[in-house]
Every structure is written in structure tokens, then in C-alpha cells.
Design a protein around this motif. Structure first.
Motif, PDB file in Angstrom:
ATOM      1  N   SER A 169       6.905   0.888 -10.358  1.00  0.00           N
ATOM      2  CA  SER A 169       5.438   0.647 -10.660  1.00  0.00           C
ATOM      3  C   SER A 169       4.783   1.888 -11.142  1.00  0.00           C
ATOM      4  O   SER A 169       5.159   3.158 -10.500  1.00  0.00           O
ATOM      5  CB  SER A 169       4.702   0.250  -9.102  1.00  0.00           C
ATOM      6  OG  SER A 169       3.373   0.437  -9.335  1.00  0.00           O
ATOM      7  N   SER A 170       3.899   1.828 -11.972  1.00  0.00           N
ATOM      8  CA  SER A 170       3.009   3.165 -12.437  1.00  0.00           C
ATOM      9  C   SER A 170       2.030   3.512 -11.242  1.00  0.00           C
ATOM     10  O   SER A 170       1.510   4.635 -11.239  1.00  0.00           O
ATOM     11  CB  SER A 170       2.370   2.733 -13.836  1.00  0.00           C
ATOM     12  OG  SER A 170       1.455   1.752 -13.489  1.00  0.00           O
ATOM     13  N   ALA A 171       1.736   2.545 -10.381  1.00  0.00           N
ATOM     14  CA  ALA A 171       0.742   2.999  -9.457  1.00  0.00           C
ATOM     15  C   ALA A 171       1.514   3.188  -7.983  1.00  0.00           C
ATOM     16  O   ALA A 171       0.564   3.948  -7.450  1.00  0.00           O
ATOM     17  CB  ALA A 171       0.066   1.515  -9.135  1.00  0.00           C
ATOM     18  N   ALA A 172       2.685   2.934  -7.939  1.00  0.00           N
ATOM     19  CA  ALA A 172       3.549   3.524  -6.585  1.00  0.00           C
ATOM     20  C   ALA A 172       4.898   3.514  -6.978  1.00  0.00           C
ATOM     21  O   ALA A 172       5.488   2.939  -7.241  1.00  0.00           O
ATOM     22  CB  ALA A 172       3.000   2.424  -5.671  1.00  0.00           C
ATOM     23  N   ASP A 173       5.144   4.762  -7.106  1.00  0.00           N
ATOM     24  CA  ASP A 173       6.741   5.364  -7.582  1.00  0.00           C
ATOM     25  C   ASP A 173       7.701   4.977  -6.848  1.00  0.00           C
ATOM     26  O   ASP A 173       8.999   5.085  -6.958  1.00  0.00           O
ATOM     27  CB  ASP A 173       6.691   6.651  -8.039  1.00  0.00           C
ATOM     28  CG  ASP A 173       6.400   7.590  -6.800  1.00  0.00           C
ATOM     29  OD1 ASP A 173       6.376   7.223  -5.885  1.00  0.00           O
ATOM     30  OD2 ASP A 173       6.619   9.063  -7.052  1.00  0.00           O
ATOM     31  N   ARG A 174       7.312   4.364  -5.600  1.00  0.00           N
ATOM     32  CA  ARG A 174       8.709   4.006  -4.401  1.00  0.00           C
ATOM     33  C   ARG A 174       8.374   2.417  -4.374  1.00  0.00           C
ATOM     34  O   ARG A 174       8.972   1.869  -3.581  1.00  0.00           O
ATOM     35  CB  ARG A 174       7.990   4.613  -2.892  1.00  0.00           C
ATOM     36  CG  ARG A 174       8.166   6.117  -3.006  1.00  0.00           C
ATOM     37  CD  ARG A 174       7.924   6.371  -1.487  1.00  0.00           C
ATOM     38  NE  ARG A 174       8.171   7.908  -1.509  1.00  0.00           N
ATOM     39  CZ  ARG A 174       9.139   8.382  -0.843  1.00  0.00           C
ATOM     40  NH1 ARG A 174      10.229   7.535  -0.402  1.00  0.00           N
ATOM     41  NH2 ARG A 174       9.494   9.587  -0.747  1.00  0.00           N
TER      42      ARG A 174
ATOM     43  N   VAL B 250       6.090   3.245   1.673  1.00  0.00           N
ATOM     44  CA  VAL B 250       5.189   1.953   1.322  1.00  0.00           C
ATOM     45  C   VAL B 250       5.055   0.896   2.514  1.00  0.00           C
ATOM     46  O   VAL B 250       5.800   0.897   3.196  1.00  0.00           O
ATOM     47  CB  VAL B 250       5.643   1.173   0.320  1.00  0.00           C
ATOM     48  CG1 VAL B 250       4.875  -0.072  -0.122  1.00  0.00           C
ATOM     49  CG2 VAL B 250       6.276   1.976  -1.051  1.00  0.00           C
ATOM     50  N   GLU B 251       3.622   0.797   2.678  1.00  0.00           N
ATOM     51  CA  GLU B 251       3.337  -0.231   3.670  1.00  0.00           C
ATOM     52  C   GLU B 251       3.382  -1.589   3.038  1.00  0.00           C
ATOM     53  O   GLU B 251       2.623  -1.913   2.117  1.00  0.00           O
ATOM     54  CB  GLU B 251       1.941   0.236   4.452  1.00  0.00           C
ATOM     55  CG  GLU B 251       1.927   1.440   5.361  1.00  0.00           C
ATOM     56  CD  GLU B 251       0.289   1.594   5.861  1.00  0.00           C
ATOM     57  OE1 GLU B 251       0.254   2.367   7.036  1.00  0.00           O
ATOM     58  OE2 GLU B 251      -0.474   0.756   5.625  1.00  0.00           O
ATOM     59  N   VAL B 252       4.001  -2.204   3.865  1.00  0.00           N
ATOM     60  CA  VAL B 252       4.298  -3.790   3.424  1.00  0.00           C
ATOM     61  C   VAL B 252       3.424  -4.760   4.253  1.00  0.00           C
ATOM     62  O   VAL B 252       3.722  -5.039   5.631  1.00  0.00           O
ATOM     63  CB  VAL B 252       5.406  -4.128   3.257  1.00  0.00           C
ATOM     64  CG1 VAL B 252       5.694  -5.654   2.758  1.00  0.00           C
ATOM     65  CG2 VAL B 252       6.384  -3.425   2.552  1.00  0.00           C
ATOM     66  N   GLU B 253       2.320  -5.199   3.910  1.00  0.00           N
ATOM     67  CA  GLU B 253       1.431  -6.183   4.924  1.00  0.00           C
ATOM     68  C   GLU B 253       1.970  -7.541   4.846  1.00  0.00           C
ATOM     69  O   GLU B 253       1.972  -8.160   3.727  1.00  0.00           O
ATOM     70  CB  GLU B 253      -0.126  -6.124   4.443  1.00  0.00           C
ATOM     71  CG  GLU B 253      -0.975  -6.977   5.373  1.00  0.00           C
ATOM     72  CD  GLU B 253      -2.425  -6.875   4.516  1.00  0.00           C
ATOM     73  OE1 GLU B 253      -2.875  -7.967   5.009  1.00  0.00           O
ATOM     74  OE2 GLU B 253      -2.914  -6.047   4.021  1.00  0.00           O
ATOM     75  N   THR B 254       2.357  -7.989   5.902  1.00  0.00           N
ATOM     76  CA  THR B 254       2.641  -9.498   5.911  1.00  0.00           C
ATOM     77  C   THR B 254       1.893 -10.238   7.149  1.00  0.00           C
ATOM     78  O   THR B 254       0.920  -9.919   7.878  1.00  0.00           O
ATOM     79  CB  THR B 254       4.126  -9.318   6.528  1.00  0.00           C
ATOM     80  OG1 THR B 254       4.369  -9.200   7.880  1.00  0.00           O
ATOM     81  CG2 THR B 254       5.099  -8.176   5.773  1.00  0.00           C
TER      82      THR B 254
ATOM     83  N   ARG C 265       0.822  -0.985  -0.031  1.00  0.00           N
ATOM     84  CA  ARG C 265      -0.054  -0.039  -0.040  1.00  0.00           C
ATOM     85  C   ARG C 265       0.906   1.320  -0.093  1.00  0.00           C
ATOM     86  O   ARG C 265       1.821   1.390   0.919  1.00  0.00           O
ATOM     87  CB  ARG C 265      -0.937  -0.133   1.318  1.00  0.00           C
ATOM     88  CG  ARG C 265      -2.027  -0.899   1.067  1.00  0.00           C
ATOM     89  CD  ARG C 265      -3.080  -0.782   2.484  1.00  0.00           C
ATOM     90  NE  ARG C 265      -2.266  -1.088   3.632  1.00  0.00           N
ATOM     91  CZ  ARG C 265      -2.263  -2.328   4.222  1.00  0.00           C
ATOM     92  NH1 ARG C 265      -2.789  -3.398   3.697  1.00  0.00           N
ATOM     93  NH2 ARG C 265      -1.798  -2.223   5.233  1.00  0.00           N
ATOM     94  N   PRO C 266       0.636   2.170  -1.048  1.00  0.00           N
ATOM     95  CA  PRO C 266       1.609   3.458  -0.947  1.00  0.00           C
ATOM     96  C   PRO C 266       0.958   4.331   0.170  1.00  0.00           C
ATOM     97  O   PRO C 266      -0.321   4.364   0.258  1.00  0.00           O
ATOM     98  CB  PRO C 266       1.461   3.775  -2.381  1.00  0.00           C
ATOM     99  CG  PRO C 266       0.214   3.178  -3.051  1.00  0.00           C
ATOM    100  CD  PRO C 266       0.081   1.779  -2.504  1.00  0.00           C
TER     101      PRO C 266
END
Length: 416
Positions: free
Chosen positions: A368-373, A237-241, A231-232
């Protein structure tokens, strides 16, 4: 579980692409953490053929290849097959594959692949020097074998393509010339091409483990956890694990054949499919193998791994869920026993790996075109090990905001 700082980079995937990219990012002075659902070299990087196949610049989608498609469905044990249970599901991917086989796209793909191969070959030498990696390498070349003059002549356009791109090779048209490089082959192999610049690692899992050890020794962290979504958010960025949420300044997605699932959580549909590759590893060689052997008419290779032999190859476009068809591995072993005089295969261990493949045979390397990070680095097909060091340098340049060493337009995630 300690939370990464927001300026950390999280690399998702501890295969050869992820680990090599993490090392390159670390060399930029960045703080890096690798996360993987299984651990270092636990998937495809564990059991591949161990080849740095720099001369292999031709994509799978060659002009005219779709005329062979009906035969793929009829021969479940052939060099390239599609299980009938998967045929309908893969139809959209096959349409893109057909489009990629058009002459203009093929020529562009060869050029892009050649550029990435040149970078990857030079980058590998830099990496070997940096991590004291020479003991993990075998510099014995590769012998590509043909049965009869007709088969050899049919291959000549591919060799000419290599010549145009500066790849060194020798073409052999006698059994004696072949035997000088590799004795003990069946007499059916009358012609061959030898690529002296081909390199193998003594074991792909050991090489990846060595790189991971260098990464952690320099302060890098490797954690085992299942990544479920990205999730940007502002500034990162949040990385859900499965163990909670990680917070990263940037994320590199290098999760191989599972990478498109993470891209989908960002709303991106990347047509990644799976080349399921089979092999059997024998702990003792039983044959004096002196170079990497490629049996061109049969779609498989024989290579040295440690003190033993690995027999494997072929392509089965069958996704991630179908059960393995180990008859494919058995067919290759039976052929190897016929082709290698004196080879008696016993006590072999069968294995299947998932090669992440895109319709044009080129990887996805870019933001990514949806999240530049978020930076993508996946889809290398059967060339992940080969292109790992070059991909790592491109990823590091993108993350650091520097121009990459080669143009990455051909690898852009949005090209589909």
C-alpha cells in the motif's frame, strides 16, 4: 481473545488467495494468523469452476470490446451483462476499462498476465509437492469449442497470442477429432482448441480446506471475525475487528471483492468491481465428461466437481448488493442440456460468487502507498484459483524483503 504479537503477519481473507499466501509466509519462517468474516473457502473459493486456467492470458479489456457495451445492457442473460440498475454506478469503472482496452495497454497487460501465469504454474507444482496435493488435481486438459468455421477463425488471433507466449495447444477442425477427446457433444461444435496443460482441482473448496489444514497443522491460526478498518502505527498495523483490535507487524489484504473497502480505510481508492458469476452443481454427472469444456460462443464452462458436474460462467458486472439473478444460471443449464448428449440436469444447486475485478484484468499485488506494512493481494477476477500459488510466492517475497520472482510493477496498487 489472544492478541497477535507485533511481529506476526495477519492475513485478511481465508479464500484461496489468503490461505495460499499464509502458507507461503509460514514457509518463510514467519508467524501468521488468518482472519475472515465467514471462514475458510466460505465465499468465492467455495463454488468456482475449479480450473487452473494457465492458458488464459488475455484480459477482458480487449481492443474493440467497448463497441459491444450497448448490447450488454440490452441482454440481461447474455455472457457479459450490466444490470440497468447498476449502469450509472459502474460508469467510472467502465471508463477505465475502455482505456485499458487500448492496444498499447492491452499488449502490456497480456505480457504481465503471461508472466504471472508462468510463475503461478510453476508455483502450483511446488505447492502440490509440498502439501501432498496430487490427489486433489485432475490433469485432463481443456477443450474450447466453436460453432462453425467463422467463429473458429475469429478466435485465431487469441490462439496466436498464446503461441507467442509459449502456451502449448492443438487446434481441431473436425467433429471426429473433437470426439476423440470428448465424445457426446452436439454436432454444432465443428472446431476446437485443446490445451493439454490445463489443470482442474477435484473441488476448489476441498483444495482450500486441505491447504488450510496444512497451515494450522504447522502452527498457524485461523479466526472468524469481521475486519472493519486498518490503521498504520509505529512498527506495525492495527486491525480493527468486530471483536477488538489486533496488532500486527504486517497485514496482507486478500479479502477478494471486499478488499477495496479496507483499502479505503487507509485513504486509498482502488477501482475494484465485482464480476458476479453463476453456476449450478449436479451431484451426479449424468454425462461422461473427460475434460474441462469451454463453450466459447456462450461464455460458460462445464467441469467435473467431485462425482458431479458444475455448469457455470458468464460475467455480470453488478456489484455486491443487488440480489442474484438466478435466471442466468438456468440459461446456462438449458444450454448444457442441449450441448451434451444424454445430460439430463436434475437436483442441481444454484450458486453465485463475487469475482473481484479491476479495469485492466490484472490483480493488485504490492505494498500500500498509504501504509508500507500493508500488502495487497486481490483483484484476480475469474483467475484467483489459477494465480493463487504465484501470488502467494510474490506476497511472501515482499513480506520477507526479498526481490519477487517477477516484476510486480504492472500489479502495483497505485497504478490507477
Amino acid at each position: 481473545m489472544a492478541q497477535p504479537k507485533s511481529n506476526e503477519i495477519v492475513v485478511i481473507g481465508a479464500g484461496i488467495i489468503g490461505v495460499t499466501a499464509a502458507l507461503a509466509l509460514q514457509a518463510e519462517g514467519l508467524t501468521v494468523r488468518i482472519v475472515d468474516r465467514e471462514g475458510v473457502a466460505a465465499e468465492t473459493s467455495f463454488g468456482n469452476a475449479g480450473a487452473f486456467a494457465f492458458p488464459e492470458i488475455e484480459p477482458l479489456a480487449t481492443p474493440g470490446i467497448m463497441r459491444k457495451a450497448p448490447k450488454w445492457l440490452l441482454d440481461p442473460l447474455g455472457p457479459l451483462s450490466i444490470p440497468p440498475a447498476y449502469a450509472l454506478r459502474i460508469a467510472p469503472w467502465m471508463l477505465r476499462f475502455w482505456r485499458a482496452s487500448r492496444k498499447d495497454r492491452y499488449v502490456a497487460a497480456v505480457q504481465a498476465q503471461s508472466d504471472l501465469m508462468r510463475l503461478s504454474q510453476a508455483a502450483l507444482e511446488r505447492l502440490i509437492a509440498r502439501v501432498d496435493g496430487e490427489p486433489f488435481m485432475r490433469r485432463e486438459g481443456q477443450l474450447q469449442l466453436y460453432e462453425g468455421e467463422a467463429s473458429f477463425k475469429a478466435s485465431l488471433p487469441s490462439w496466436e497470442e498464446r503461441r507467442r507466449h509459449g502456451i502449448a495447444f492443438d487446434l481441431l477442425d473436425s467433429r471426429d477429432a473433437i470426439a476423440d477427446i470428448q465424445p457426446g457433444l452436439d454436432c454444432r461444435f465443428t472446431h476446437a482448441g485443446f490445451t493439454p496443460g490445463w489443470i482442474n482441482t477435484v473441488d476448489p473448496a476441498r483444495w482450500t480446506d486441505h491447504l488450510a489444514g496444512r497451515f494450522t497443522a504447522a502452527g498457524g491460526a485461523i479466526e472468524t471475525m469481521d475486519v472493519r478498518a486498518l490503521r498504520p502505527v509505529e512498527g506495525g498495523v492495527e486491525v480493527e475487528t468486530g471483536r477488538g483490535v489486533l496488532h500486527a507487524g504486517q497485514v496482507v489484504v486478500a479479502a477478494g471483492a471486499w478488499s477495496h473497502r479496507l483499502a479505503a480505510t487507509l485513504g486509498e481508492r482502488i477501482p475494484l468491481e465485482t464480476e458476479r458469476g453463476y453456476n449450478t452443481t449436479f451431484p451426479q454427472a449424468g454425462f461422461d465428461l473427460r475434460t474441462h469444456l469451454t463453450f466459447s460462443d456462450h461464455g460458460f464452462v462445464v467441469t467435473r466437481i467431485g462425482e458431479g458436474l458444475r455448469v457455470g460462467g458468464a460475467v455480470e458486472l453488478g456489484g455486491l448488493s443487488l440480489p442474484p439473478n438466478y435466471r442466468r444460471a438456468d440459461v446456462l443449464v438449458r444450454k448444457a442440456a442441449r450441448f451434451l448428449n444424454g445430460f439430463e440436469p436434475t437436483s442441481g444447486t444454484r450458486w453465485m460468487g463475487f469475482r473481484p475485478s479491476l479495469p485492466d484484468s490484472l490483480p493488485v499485488i504490492g505494498r500500500s502507498s498509504a501504509a508500507d506494512r500493508v500488502i495487497y493481494a486481490f483483484g484476480h477476477g475469474h483467475l484467483g484459483l489459477t494465480q493463487s500459488a504465484g501470488t502467494a510466492e510474490l506476497v511472501a517475497a515482499l513480506a520477507a524483503g526479498r526481490p519477487p520472482a517477477v516484476t510486480v510493477t504492472a500489479f502495483d496498487p497505485g497504478r490507477f
